[in-house]
Scaffold this motif. Sequence first.
Motif, mmCIF file in Angstrom:
data_model
loop_
_atom_site.group_PDB
_atom_site.id
_atom_site.type_symbol
_atom_site.label_atom_id
_atom_site.label_comp_id
_atom_site.label_asym_id
_atom_site.label_seq_id
_atom_site.Cartn_x
_atom_site.Cartn_y
_atom_site.Cartn_z
ATOM 1 N N HIS A 8 -55.143 -65.876 -2.928
ATOM 2 C CA HIS A 8 -55.496 -64.471 -3.146
ATOM 3 C C HIS A 8 -54.350 -63.593 -2.667
ATOM 4 O O HIS A 8 -54.463 -62.939 -1.637
ATOM 5 C CB HIS A 8 -56.777 -64.111 -2.386
ATOM 6 N N PRO A 9 -53.239 -63.583 -3.414
ATOM 7 C CA PRO A 9 -52.037 -62.906 -2.911
ATOM 8 C C PRO A 9 -52.236 -61.401 -2.758
ATOM 9 O O PRO A 9 -51.509 -60.755 -2.024
ATOM 10 C CB PRO A 9 -50.986 -63.229 -3.966
ATOM 11 N N GLY A 10 -53.245 -60.834 -3.363
ATOM 12 C CA GLY A 10 -53.381 -59.381 -3.322
ATOM 13 C C GLY A 10 -53.937 -58.837 -2.021
ATOM 14 O O GLY A 10 -54.160 -57.647 -1.913
ATOM 15 N N ARG A 11 -54.200 -59.674 -1.063
ATOM 16 C CA ARG A 11 -54.837 -59.165 0.161
ATOM 17 C C ARG A 11 -53.929 -59.383 1.363
ATOM 18 O O ARG A 11 -53.935 -60.441 1.967
ATOM 19 C CB ARG A 11 -56.156 -59.898 0.388
ATOM 20 N N PRO A 12 -53.142 -58.380 1.691
ATOM 21 C CA PRO A 12 -52.221 -58.541 2.822
ATOM 22 C C PRO A 12 -53.018 -58.793 4.096
ATOM 23 O O PRO A 12 -54.098 -58.214 4.282
ATOM 24 C CB PRO A 12 -51.496 -57.198 2.885
ATOM 25 N N THR B 122 -60.297 -61.336 4.151
ATOM 26 C CA THR B 122 -58.895 -61.029 4.400
ATOM 27 C C THR B 122 -58.427 -61.837 5.597
ATOM 28 O O THR B 122 -59.125 -61.907 6.595
ATOM 29 C CB THR B 122 -58.743 -59.531 4.739
ATOM 30 N N ARG C 271 -64.203 -54.570 2.374
ATOM 31 C CA ARG C 271 -62.897 -53.970 2.612
ATOM 32 C C ARG C 271 -62.949 -52.450 2.523
ATOM 33 O O ARG C 271 -62.242 -51.744 3.245
ATOM 34 C CB ARG C 271 -61.880 -54.566 1.662
#
Lengths: 693, 346
Positions: free
Chosen positions: B156-160, B194, B262
């Motif tokens: 899930h690369p979109g969640r820093p 996250t 979130r």
Amino acid sequence: MLVHIDGPWSPLLGRLALTEIPYKNPILVGTFLFAVVLAVVLVGLTTYFGFWRTLWRDWLTSVDHKKIGIMYILIGLVMLFRGFIDAVMMRTQQAMAVGPHSAGYLDAVHGYLTPYHFDQIYTAHGTIMILFAATPLLVGIMNILVPLQIGARDMAYPYLNAVSLWLTAAGAALVMASLFIGDFAHAGWFGIVPVMELPYSPGVGVDYWMWAFQLSSIGTTLGGINLLATIVKMRAPGMTWGRLPIFTWASLSANLISLTTFPVVTVALALLALDRYLGTHFYTAGLGGNLMLYNDLFWIWGHPEVYFVILPAFGMISEIIPTFAEKPLFGYMGMVVASLGIAGVSWGVWLHHFFTMAAAPAVNAFFSITTMAVGIPTGVKVFNWAFTMFRGRLRFDLPMMWASAALFFLLVGGLTGMMNAFATNDYMVHNSVFVVAHFHMMLLLIVYAIFGGVNYWFPKVFGFRLEQRFGRMFFWLFTAGTAVVFVPMFTLGFMGMTRRLDYVAFPQWQPLLDIEVVGIVIYVLSAAFLVAQLYVSLRDRAQNRVGADAWGTSRSLEWITHSPVPFYNFAVTPEVHARDERSWRHERGLDDAAPVVYEDIHMPCKTAIPLGLGALGFGLAFALVWRIWWLALLCSGAIVALIVIRAFMTGTSYTIPARDVEKMEHDRKRGAAKPARAQVPGGSPAPVLGGGT
Amino acid sequence: MRGFLRWGRARAVDSGAGGRWPRGPAGIGARRILRWLWPGTLLTGCAPATTRATFWMLDPKGVIAATQTHYLALDVLVMLFIIVPTGALIIGIMRRYRGGRGGAYDAHWDHSNAIEAVVWGIPIITVGILSYYSVKAIYAVDPNRPAVISRAAAAHPGRPPLDVDVISTDWQWVFLYPQQHIATVDRLVVPVGTPVRFRLTSATVVNDFYIPQLVGMIDVMPGMRVRQALIASRPGTYEGFSANYAGAGFSWMDFETRAVGRGVFRAWVKKVQGGSRRLTYAQFERVARPTIDVSAHVSYYAWVEPGLFRHVVTEVRDGKTYPTPMAMTENMTAYLQSRAAQASAH
Ligand code: HEM
Ligand SMILES: [Cu+2]
Ligand SMILES: [Cu+2]
């Protein structure tokens, strides 16, 4: 150079002041009154029976390994009682202090113990149970048995043996003194740094803990040297390594551990003393200290120590099962290798006590694997005991009941130990009551082995058997208590309850905590049956007298000499022909073979110096706790002087002429042949049990 | 070693689909069996639905905890596979040979090479199998670089990741959110799904940072920094506390962990940032004074001095301590009264 201490200090009394006596705490005042009454009763009884002289001549100044062993066991039992009371207080406090609305008494917000008091109680409980109950009980049993099992007259160093005893006694006395003068440590039995450092423990508690620990660990190191020397050098002719009784092998393995690891804890605590007295920074968080160093040093001793106490317990089980299976131990060589293997592996696993310290994964992996490896020799032992019973003729007399129940504790303790050894499980349960339940399974295994061993060898030492009916009731109640306390404790572990809580925040734990209290009540009831067992045994001792072989099917060397064992152990040093010497002789009809010629016996003289050293050790430790420097200097000087004086003493041994030995043996024979009324007041002629079945 | 581990990782966690985060590897079945086997389940007398809520060990709500529970179940099942037959063997032998009834009494039988090979073989093989899984598990949840988290994050690369710095004091938890410049005391709020990366240290003594349903224990040590990480997979409120004895106020040293959506998390951050209290180092020193948080008091700070975490570590290394006054625990009631009096005087 000395570190600055907050609070008053005077040259004469150091930190000691009247305010250090906790006369305002009703619990401690009650305990104090109980202790005073007990002391008065004991002194009164001793005087009434005119026992003072015997006490001094035959016990306090004795160097006889059997008497020293008995005194070790008495210390262990007294401390076991004290530790048990601590346990009762912890269980009741935790059951009372659940949830924010639970009531508070005696200055506590919840329950009846303030954190300050509760934390001392569990610290004392752990310290006492491991160092001053389990260790003395087992050292006592080793003391009595090892020389008998190898056909020796005493330990290699009888005087040193007494010194070990009195140092241990001094340590135990110091722990007890902390009840009434000052306070005890609150940082857990293994000492948590930097809680133990001055900023977080400004009182004398940690000092009490530290010096009591030191006294007993020095005593145990000396004892280890003594037992090793005895086993290596004092074996009777024919007692080759391959014929050594299995309990002696277990003692050898255990004392290899004590000799190599107790010095480590001595150093670890000495560094702590430097921190607390001279202001160094070995274990502080700042100024270059490294608190992880303490954990390493402590557990390099701490883990082997748990094997130091379990190996003799394994040894006792290995002696009891063959006797009551009427068969030799299965896989003797395997058992020997397993004992030495356990000792060996135990040096390489200490880090499992702090898997959670965020070491590199490779480090945790290494120690996880070594820890699990301990399970291999342990598992082998279980199987070997099972196969000892296989094709046997099992009798479930009391010793056998305790020993075989111990096997099941080993299964549960081993299972949970292996769970802790799996490092990621440990991340979940470390510092939880699950770990507490794990090691109590193991320590209960030891307790079961000790009860089995005491029942088994009691007739050897005292000449009569313990009563069995009350004994059995004690066994069953004690077992029930164990189940009712520890099944809920394991369960609480799975629910996430951590240890050392004097206030329990989560009400869902209440029901199980209450059940644990029920278990404690069952334990208390069981103690009544123990007392009944002892009382009836003593009353009916005339009926329960035994011959040399108390159980009829005993196997090893100690069973060929008289019960009770004469002070010189064997009339003549026995010649050993087999691993199970008594069975060997029995099969050849040599049970009653009398020696052909008697020889002079060389024996050590009694001495009061060890008692003096113990007293001075106590004085020194007490002075250091309270920082009474003049007294510390005085005691140290006196200790050195006594040691030097003893070194120059001559005539520390004497010889019993062969003639006298022969006469004593004959008298004994005649006494045994007709157990006269005169010998046993009010008794009827007692059958000689065992002996020549 | 490398290949062995990679193989191990590849099977440790199935990556969850869509927004749902993995509850852990396919060990749920084993876990359920375990829950039913456990006598305590019967003892508590509850239906399984409610026991799930209380058996934190067996009811993970985060990726790390789920992996741990999976391996716990695996370990226990392998062990039971050995222990149960052994127990049965012992009981069987005891019954059969009691009083020699089993016949075949052999007064001299004490050795058999075949049996000895088996009794050494079984534990060796078992320990071998368990060692393999243990090593695999250690790398999967290694607090410095947990493989299960890296893999979940990669999926899930979109969640820093969110950074949280944790400082334990006597006897409270201070949570700093360096990216958001806010801080809380005794309350941890994290967004679901996250990765949360912790840096932890202590201002005083050693504690264990522990949220049973989310992440295992990690020692929080003064003058040192350790790492830990977690991903919460379900929204909810989870209990966290110190597991390592730290002094008199230790039993009260818990913090609630709220795992929230979130969006909710962003709103919460805004709200805290809108407050007025500032956490400077001087203020931190006041917070870190020995405090027993009997009433579960929570505080929030809208602004945190940059570098506070580092500052605390260096100060402790330079010898800073927060000594415990002996009197505060001897008479707890009096201590709490005096504190209440102080509070009302201010
Ligand atoms: C198969 C053998 C055993 C294994 C694999 C094993 C494993 C472990 C592990 C990994 C721990 C650390 C748990 C933690 O603190 O997180 C532990 C704790 C402990 N074990 Fe064992 N153990 C075994 C046998 C024993 C025996 C024989 C004894 C004692 C007679 C024992 C007594 C203890 C004690 C006293 C502790 C806890 C100390 C403390 O934290 O207060 N264990 N064990
Ligand atoms: Cu250990
Ligand atoms: Cu560290």
